[in-house]
Enzyme design. Sequence first.
Site, PDB file in Angstrom:
ATOM      1  N   ILE A   9       0.934  -1.428  -0.436  1.00 17.07           N
ATOM      2  CA  ILE A   9      -0.041  -0.072  -0.466  1.00 17.07           C
ATOM      3  C   ILE A   9       0.622   1.536   0.023  1.00 17.07           C
ATOM      4  O   ILE A   9       1.701   1.458   1.013  1.00 17.07           O
ATOM      5  CB  ILE A   9      -1.155   0.129   1.591  1.00 17.07           C
ATOM      6  CG1 ILE A   9      -1.844  -0.877   1.538  1.00 17.07           C
ATOM      7  CG2 ILE A   9      -1.884   1.115   1.429  1.00 17.07           C
ATOM      8  CD1 ILE A   9      -2.842  -1.662   2.615  1.00 17.07           C
ATOM      9  N   SER A 137     -10.838   8.929  -7.634  1.00 14.83           N
ATOM     10  CA  SER A 137     -12.462   9.212  -6.386  1.00 14.83           C
ATOM     11  C   SER A 137     -13.661   9.455  -7.386  1.00 14.83           C
ATOM     12  O   SER A 137     -13.475   8.908  -8.679  1.00 14.83           O
ATOM     13  CB  SER A 137     -11.718  10.997  -6.187  1.00 14.83           C
ATOM     14  OG  SER A 137     -12.804  11.767  -5.747  1.00 14.83           O
ATOM     15  N   TYR A 150      -7.323  17.921  -9.978  1.00 12.26           N
ATOM     16  CA  TYR A 150      -7.850  16.645  -9.494  1.00 12.26           C
ATOM     17  C   TYR A 150      -8.565  15.890 -10.105  1.00 12.26           C
ATOM     18  O   TYR A 150      -7.789  14.748 -10.185  1.00 12.26           O
ATOM     19  CB  TYR A 150      -8.455  17.192  -7.359  1.00 12.26           C
ATOM     20  CG  TYR A 150      -8.555  16.198  -6.850  1.00 12.26           C
ATOM     21  CD1 TYR A 150      -7.721  15.211  -6.294  1.00 12.26           C
ATOM     22  CD2 TYR A 150      -9.795  14.840  -7.383  1.00 12.26           C
ATOM     23  CE1 TYR A 150      -7.913  14.641  -5.748  1.00 12.26           C
ATOM     24  CE2 TYR A 150     -10.295  14.677  -6.216  1.00 12.26           C
ATOM     25  CZ  TYR A 150      -8.951  13.497  -5.488  1.00 12.26           C
ATOM     26  OH  TYR A 150      -9.581  12.809  -5.145  1.00 12.26           O
TER      27      TYR A 150
END
Length: 277
Positions: A9, A137, A150
């Site tokens: 991770i 996202s 973003y």
Amino acid sequence: MSRAKTLFITGVSSGFGRSLAQVALSRGYRVVGTVRNAAAKAEFEGLHAENAFAYELDVTHYAAIDAVIDDVESQVGPIDVLVNNAGYGHEGVMEESSLEEMRRQFDVNVFGAVAMIKALLPFMRQRRQGHIINITSMGGFITMPGISYYCGSKFALEGISETLNKELAPFNIHVTAVAPGSFRTDWAGRSMVRSARSIADYDALFDPIRQAREEKSGKQLGDPLKAASAMLEVIESSNPPAHLLLGSDALGLVRRKIESLSAEIDCWETLTRSTDG
């Protein structure tokens, strides 16, 4: 699990990375995490005496990634799952935000993730198994004023993930793009980079958005530990999804985006078809 899976991770010091690492360790997984300094390394490895391993790595230092992956594979063991979690949010009206800020956003959120994947793929491909989780996202599906860089980075990672899933299917390597909505992480707080305001014309549109985001930080609906449990369920699935939304807000907003897009396509269908030869 016949053998405890090893998760790699990126960015385990906070946010989704830390939550996923904690829940995974509590369930018997082995977790390798990237951190930014020696103190964070010692702190993370203190979470579990046997199953927590930390490496100091900035994912934008691309030349250092291969050596880290090689060391993990040889010293810790085969990496079963790569979770590209390292990233941050940039907030700013596009006209007010510099190109350098955009480059940095894409360096971390896109190029860093791709560099990690490219370093690990030869090992997964040789083993003919593996799973790559890219944390994107809901901003990889929907947009809102003030986060163009973003959203652009997350749209890019969504597209790369979906394509890669098709390329790696013959090797039994799965790719899942996990798209969270609003969660109680540091994304809108200390992890957010904000461009300075400079053009008054945008005040009416953007100032309320920035203020609302700052006030909502830490009070979002989503629970990061529940997100971690959901990701582990996907990791253990024999048929994981290519895309996974997390959070009811993401579900509602993305569904409305799809409905709006479908209606717009229908509205302009005649013109769309008119270009055929």
